[in-house]
Design a protein around this motif. Structure first.
Motif, PDB file in Angstrom:
ATOM      1  N   LEU A  21       0.864  -1.180   0.000  1.00 23.48           N
ATOM      2  CA  LEU A  21       0.000   0.000   0.000  1.00 23.48           C
ATOM      3  C   LEU A  21       0.901   1.231   0.000  1.00 23.48           C
ATOM      4  O   LEU A  21       0.593   2.256   0.605  1.00 23.48           O
ATOM      5  CB  LEU A  21      -0.909  -0.032   1.234  1.00 23.48           C
ATOM      6  CG  LEU A  21      -1.667  -1.366   1.432  1.00 23.48           C
ATOM      7  CD1 LEU A  21      -2.430  -1.372   2.741  1.00 23.48           C
ATOM      8  CD2 LEU A  21      -2.628  -1.620   0.287  1.00 23.48           C
ATOM      9  N   SER A  22       2.039   1.094  -0.675  1.00 22.47           N
ATOM     10  CA  SER A  22       3.033   2.169  -0.686  1.00 22.47           C
ATOM     11  C   SER A  22       2.609   3.257  -1.664  1.00 22.47           C
ATOM     12  O   SER A  22       1.541   3.187  -2.269  1.00 22.47           O
ATOM     13  CB  SER A  22       4.405   1.603  -1.051  1.00 22.47           C
ATOM     14  OG  SER A  22       4.384   1.088  -2.365  1.00 22.47           O
ATOM     15  N   ASP A  23       3.454   4.265  -1.830  1.00 21.10           N
ATOM     16  CA  ASP A  23       3.000   5.424  -2.596  1.00 21.10           C
ATOM     17  C   ASP A  23       3.889   5.752  -3.790  1.00 21.10           C
ATOM     18  O   ASP A  23       3.832   6.863  -4.301  1.00 21.10           O
ATOM     19  CB  ASP A  23       2.864   6.643  -1.669  1.00 21.10           C
ATOM     20  CG  ASP A  23       4.207   7.074  -1.097  1.00 21.10           C
ATOM     21  OD1 ASP A  23       5.218   6.391  -1.378  1.00 21.10           O
ATOM     22  OD2 ASP A  23       4.244   8.078  -0.377  1.00 21.10           O
ATOM     23  N   ASN A  24       4.709   4.781  -4.227  1.00 26.14           N
ATOM     24  CA  ASN A  24       5.538   5.094  -5.388  1.00 26.14           C
ATOM     25  C   ASN A  24       5.865   3.846  -6.204  1.00 26.14           C
ATOM     26  O   ASN A  24       5.846   2.726  -5.691  1.00 26.14           O
ATOM     27  CB  ASN A  24       6.809   5.828  -4.961  1.00 26.14           C
ATOM     28  CG  ASN A  24       7.722   4.930  -4.151  1.00 26.14           C
ATOM     29  OD1 ASN A  24       8.510   4.176  -4.716  1.00 26.14           O
ATOM     30  ND2 ASN A  24       7.594   4.979  -2.838  1.00 26.14           N
ATOM     31  N   SER A  25       6.166   4.076  -7.480  1.00 21.52           N
ATOM     32  CA  SER A  25       6.361   2.988  -8.438  1.00 21.52           C
ATOM     33  C   SER A  25       7.545   2.101  -8.084  1.00 21.52           C
ATOM     34  O   SER A  25       7.451   0.877  -8.165  1.00 21.52           O
ATOM     35  CB  SER A  25       6.587   3.562  -9.837  1.00 21.52           C
ATOM     36  OG  SER A  25       5.509   4.373 -10.201  1.00 21.52           O
ATOM     37  N   ALA A  26       8.651   2.723  -7.700  1.00 19.47           N
ATOM     38  CA  ALA A  26       9.873   1.949  -7.451  1.00 19.47           C
ATOM     39  C   ALA A  26       9.656   0.950  -6.322  1.00 19.47           C
ATOM     40  O   ALA A  26      10.037  -0.222  -6.429  1.00 19.47           O
ATOM     41  CB  ALA A  26      11.020   2.895  -7.123  1.00 19.47           C
TER      42      ALA A  26
END
Ligand SMILES: [Zn+2]
Lengths: 238, 66
Positions: A117-122
């Protein structure tokens, strides 16, 4: 009894022992992960590991419902852990900063399910690949604007991988996506949907196995699309 | 021939590939996903995938926010 209403549901009757025995690791406790983790703990998933490197900021408060003004500047993981323990003091909550190749092993140790549920593509590309490599079941939930994307990847099941592949098969190489606008209710809707899917996976319900759900968070519609393995996928193909 | 693109009827050339269709719409493949008749089509196969009459395409931008 704490779970009386939950266990009135035929498929969740007698499920509290099972849910309490499962360990779930959650990457990101922001707009999705904060509420999602809280809902899981409420449902009896009390072995949790949470990871986030961020501190609460003023611009989080419109959508990240666990956090208050007096939490600004404090680590999200600490506030989230406190909220969970206030809800259920039997909970065991492990806390990690940002997840990378150096700490993933420890973060995911013993986990039955990892929620990204993270907030970035990498981070998303990394978490999926790391879960695949260790064959840990993995849920991907993401939100931006009025769009939500949710899918479970049953990496612990070789048949799933053979038939439906992995997150990379679905998304390809995810570019660095700019932060999108977002309303609090949209984030909370996806947080709830992710918790719902996690409970189903933990409880052995396979109704959504092999599908990605595409949410229109403005018109409240959900489209179910079948996942397809990419035979040339650099992560799971070949 | 007639196809359906995100619910709307559209006229396209016979034998058009999915990759060309995406390009013609001005979309970049990176960060875009596509389903045909409710099944995701992996990006690596878009150039070989030929559209056919009455196919239903769902093309959407991926999001990564949490
Ligand atoms: Zn794959």
């Amino acid at each position: 009894m704490r779970y009386a209403r939950q266990e009135l549901l035929p498929d969740f009757k007698g499920s509290s022992g099972l849910l309490a025995s499962k360990k779930v690791a959650v990457v990101g406790v922001g707009g999705l992960g904060g509420l999602c983790t809280y809902l899981l703990a409420g449902a009896g998933v009390i072995k949790l590991t949470i990871a986030d490197g961020d501190c609460v900021s003023l611009s989080n408060l419109h959508r990240q419902v666990l956090y208050r003004m007096h939490d600004i500047g404090h680590k999200k993981t600490e506030i989230c852990k406190k909220a969970i323990l206030e809800l259920d003091d039997r909970a065991e909550v492990g806390v990690f900063p940002e997840i990378n190749s150096g700490n993933f092993e420890e973060f995911a140790a013993g986990a039955d399910l990892v929620l990204d549920l993270s907030d970035n593509s990498a981070t998303r590309m990394f978490i999926s690949k790391a879960c695949f490599a260790r064959r840990i079941n993995y849920i991907h939930a993401a939100v931006g604007g009025y769009r939500g994307i949710l899918s479970a990847f049953w990496y612990a099941d070789p048949e799933f991988i053979e038939k439906f592949g992995c997150y990379r098969c679905f998304a390809g190489l995810l570019p660095d996506l700019k932060p999108a606008g977002i309303l609090g209710p949209a984030a909370s809707m996806m947080a709830s949907a992710a918790a719902m899917l996690a409970l189903q996976v933990l409880n052995g319900n396979t109704d959504l196995k092999g599908y990605v759900q595409l949410f229109d968070l403005k018109n409240n519609t959900v489209k179910k699309l079948g996942l397809t393995k990419d035979r040339s996928c650099p992560v799971c193909g070949g | 021939m007639k196809i359906f693109f995100n619910g709307e009827e559209l006229e396209v050339d016979n034998g058009l590939s999915l990759a060309q269709f995406i390009k013609d719409r001005g979309l970049t493949p990176d960060g875009t996903a596509c389903a045909v008749d409710e099944n995701i089509i992996p990006k690596a196969t878009w150039s070989d995938f030929k559209l056919e009459e009455n196919m239903h395409l769902d093309v959407f931008t991926l999001v990564a926010g949490g």
